[in-house]
Each structure stands twice: as C-alpha cells, then as structure tokens.
Design a protein around this motif. Sequence first.
Motif: not given
Length: 264
Positions: A7-8, A149-151, A238-242, A247-249
């Motif tokens: 999942t991670h 509703g999320g995401g 790219a990783p900042v956008v990612g 959900d972590a963001g």
Amino acid sequence: MATNSGTHSVPLKDRVAIVTGSSRGIGRDIAIHLAQLGAKLVINYTSNSSQADLVAAEINSSASPDSPPRAIVVKADVSDPAQVKSLFDSAEKAFDSPVHVLVNSAGVLDPKLPTIANTCLEEFDRIFSVNARGAFLCCKEAANRLKTGGGGRIILLSSSLVGALKPGYGAYTASKAAVETMVKILAKELKGTRITANCVAPGPIATELFFAGKTEEIIKKVIDESPLCRLGETKDVAPVVGFLATDAGEWVNGQVIRVNGGYV
C-alpha cells in the motif's frame, strides 16, 4: 510492527490523474512519477503528439502485456473550455472512473523576456490565456468533476518568480500570481468535498522553457544566485507534487509551496 508495504509503495493505486502539458519538461516527470505511485495517467499536450506518445509508452511499458493501458494521450488546449471538458470526458471514459487528481502544468513564457513597456498586447493575451485562463478552466472543471469524499487533489504549477519579481517576466509573473490567488480561494470554496487545492511554485528548472532565449552568462548568473549552486531539475519538483497528490498530503491545503532550493 508489520506494515503493508504494498500500500505504501503505490499510494495512488488505480487513481486517475490528468497532467496538462505533460509531453515534456516538468509535466512529463510529474506524470511519470504519479504513474510510479500507482496512478492511471492522462498525458495532455497541445502540439507535440510524438513526445506525448513517448511518455505514455514509457508508463505503459511497465504494465503487463495483457492488461489495459495505464496511460492515454489526449490533445487539448487548456484555454478552450470545450477542450478542457473533453479532457475530463476522455479520462472518465478510458478508465471508467472519476478523475481523482488534476495537475495543471501547461504554461507559456515569452523567451524574449521583454519589459512591461515593451510587451506587446498579443503576447500578454497569449500568456494570460494559457497560464491564467487555462488554470481557471481546469480548476472549474475539476471542482465539478473530481471524486469527492477523499483523495481529490487539484495541484497547479505556479512559479517562484511571484516571489522573486524579476524584470522581463512581468506578464508571466502576473499570470502566475493570479493562479496562486485563485487556488487559495478555491481551497476554501471546496469546503466539505475533501478535495484539496494547492500550488507548487518551482524556481529555475533546467527545461526547454527555462533555456529558451537565455545566454550562457544569464544562466550562470541564475546558478550563482542559488544557495545550492545549481539549477533545479524536474526530478526536484515531481516528488513534491506526488506527495500532495497522496492521502499523506491531505492536510496541506490552500498553500503555495516554493520548490526552488532557496532561490527565493
């Protein structure tokens, strides 16, 4: 304690993401990075279909041969409302799912870097049409079409020039300042949907857009102004956008994140 590493490693598994202006430059690396996080991608372009096809092919090459494609290519001009609607329609039809993530990376700049006094009206209108109107149309469509509703994530590309205020970038910087203001209001207007809206504002990045019209002397001066003594690279952004797309963001909302190595 055991964790579900699967999942991670794919936090965007099967979520649908549209990345405008993703045939090259920052948009290209953002699209590839989101695909690595598990997303299904819409690669958008306006003029260079062959480059867009290469990005989609790179993403699809990692999928098993018998599975449906994880990236499609859609031509659309973000300054045209009908084409922006078509972009979302194509995404929903191709992946049989609502769109979860919009990244608006499409943007234009006058490589001649004229002063405001020497900026022709046609060039001003072209820059605002793509950069500000385009962002508005993408935000408008996303606000009405993204999964709630999320995401749900709206991520717009701005520029650290809004902080640096360099001569020669008057129209471009003004168009990006409009985007930053709009996204802060949009985040509040999306209350209750659990859709977040943010800007990522890179500093000087080594792309075609940056190098166009610049001499070696100008490029060296920009590098000298950076505390890290280099130009940024697309892989820095790219990783900042990612992160913002996952959900972590979620708790980052209505913000402008400057990704510039301390340039501003």
